[in-house]
Design a protein around this motif. Structure first.
Motif, short mmCIF file in Angstrom:
data_model
loop_
_atom_site.label_atom_id
_atom_site.label_comp_id
_atom_site.label_asym_id
_atom_site.label_seq_id
_atom_site.Cartn_x
_atom_site.Cartn_y
_atom_site.Cartn_z
N LYS A 179 -14.94 0.93 -2.39
CA LYS A 179 -15.33 -0.35 -2.62
C LYS A 179 -16.74 -0.54 -2.02
O LYS A 179 -16.85 -1.03 -1.10
CB LYS A 179 -14.48 -1.40 -1.79
N TYR A 184 -20.21 -2.77 -8.55
CA TYR A 184 -20.27 -4.27 -8.96
C TYR A 184 -21.65 -4.34 -9.93
O TYR A 184 -21.37 -4.92 -10.91
CB TYR A 184 -20.30 -5.13 -7.83
N GLU A 213 -8.74 -1.15 -14.92
CA GLU A 213 -8.62 -2.25 -14.09
C GLU A 213 -9.89 -3.22 -14.57
O GLU A 213 -10.80 -2.91 -15.43
CB GLU A 213 -9.00 -2.04 -12.73
C1 LIG Z 1 -11.46 -5.39 -4.21
C2 LIG Z 1 -11.24 -4.95 -5.51
C3 LIG Z 1 -10.01 -5.01 -6.18
C4 LIG Z 1 -8.63 -5.60 -5.56
O1 LIG Z 1 -8.36 -4.94 -4.19
P1 LIG Z 1 -7.37 -5.99 -3.10
O2 LIG Z 1 -7.31 -4.88 -1.98
O3 LIG Z 1 -6.06 -5.99 -3.72
O4 LIG Z 1 -8.02 -7.10 -2.79
C5 LIG Z 1 -9.63 -4.51 -7.38
N1 LIG Z 1 -10.67 -4.09 -8.02
C6 LIG Z 1 -11.78 -3.78 -7.37
C7 LIG Z 1 -13.10 -2.97 -8.30
C8 LIG Z 1 -12.22 -4.26 -6.24
O5 LIG Z 1 -13.53 -4.16 -5.81
#
Ligand SMILES: *Cc1c(COP(=O)(O)O)cnc(C)c1O
Length: 332
Positions: A179, A184, A213
């Motif tokens: 993350k 992003y 996703e």
């Molecule tokens: C944070 C995020 C999510 C969702 O994660 P949660 O833990 O459910 O908030 C999904 N995809 C990406 C790319 C993310 O950065």
């Protein structure tokens, strides 16, 4: 007492934040400092070589006034995993959780009334002030946590149009479960293009037809009594909400199937009446209303099941349903 909701999601922060430094090969005691500014070296590793990752989780005020956090240890574990892949120092679970709890306690009075929350944003950055370290990890780091009172990100009945993208990828495949801000930045061109050219809220990344996703949320198809979603691979972010949705859906009697599936299959399922949802901490579940596939818009016929599963989760968060899985951490 009624507490106002800031107009823009994530634009207002609690006055102070906990900051934990990693220096001399160890994590130092927590310091509290104003959250409007952060002083770091101009040469900091994170600013030049992207040694940065973050988390997003929420605390809630329940009906009886209790303040709880939702699954914080899952987020801590995920940041530890991100840190490992980015070669950043791994935060210690106990200090981290204590800092989260203390922050939520201090900001408790600022949490807007339901259906709102306190959004928490832990951020880990490499701080070595050496721009020659392009190919070496940072030996020093900072972990700090912002707390932001937020309203309900979910807008009932608002259109969620998704562009299905089969050509481009969100990020480098080995970085998908990290993350980090870099992912992003990597997705940004396609997200902007989808907005500009199709008025789409999000891009569903499906390289070579493999449904993965969106830029910021996981993707699940609700095909009758079955939830279908991609199994956990390195290529995408392992959402805490995804896991919560799959667990709650099983409790509700759904079958959960984690398997790879293609855009063709997705299209067939949707045409035959399946629902589709995006999952993530901010909105919990956003039911998709239409897809753009090969330039053609296809409507999703219903959002009912997704909306019901969403309610089952928010009911746990707000203390209106039993916390069977031990997801809530009571703060005060
Ligand atoms: C944070 C995020 C999510 C969702 O994660 P949660 O833990 O459910 O908030 C999904 N995809 C990406 C790319 C993310 O950065």
């Amino acid at each position: 007492m009624s507490r106002p909701v800031p107009a823009v999601f994530g634009s207002v922060f609690h006055a102070e934040m906990p900051v934990i430094e990693f220096t001399d090969n160890q994590w130092q005691p927590v310091k509290w400092q104003p959250s409007n500014d952060l002083t770091i070296p101009a040469g900091a590793h994170a600013l030049h070589y992207g040694s940065e990752c973050f988390e997003g989780l929420k605390a809630f005020r329940q009906a009886d006034g209790k303040i709880v956090m939702f699954r914080p240890t899952a987020n801590i574990a995920r940041m530890q995993q991100s840190a490992e892949i980015l070669h950043l120092p791994k935060p210690e679970t106990e200090t981290y959780l204590d800092a989260l709890i203390e922050l939520v306690k201090r900001a408790a009075d600022e949490i807007p009334d339901a259906p709102a929350a306190l959004y928490l944003r832990p951020t880990l950055i490499g701080t070595d002030p050496i721009i020659g370290k392009a190919g070496a990890p940072s030996q020093t780091a900072l972990l700090y946590i912002l707390a932001s009172p937020v309203g309900d990100y979910f807008k009932m009945g608002s259109p969620v149009k998704i562009l299905v993208e089969t050509e481009h990828i969100r990020c480098a495949p080995h970085m998908g479960r990290v993350k980090c801000g870099g992912n992003y930045a990597s997705a940004m061109p396609w997200v902007l293009k989808a907005k500009e050219e199709h008025g789409a809220a999000q891009v569903l990344f499906c390289p070579n037809g493999d449904v993965q996703e969106t830029g910021a949320s996981n993707f699940i198809v609700i095909n009758g009594d079955e939830l279908v979603t991609k199994p956990l691979t390195d290529e995408f972010l392992h959402g805490v909400t995804r896991d919560s949705v799959l667990t709650v859906a099983k409790d509700l009697g759904y079958t959960v199937t984690e398997r790879n599936f293609t855009v063709d299959e997705l299209q067939t399922m949707i045409k035959n009446g399946a629902e589709a949802i995006l999952t993530g901490t901010a909105a919990v579940i956003s039911p998709v209303t239409s897809f753009v596939i090969n330039g053609k818009e296809i409507n999703v016929q219903s959002q009912a099941r997704g909306t019901a599963i969403r309610k089952a989760i928010t009911d746990i968060q707000y203390g209106l349903a039993e916390d069977k899985h031990g997801w809530l951490v009571e703060v005060c």
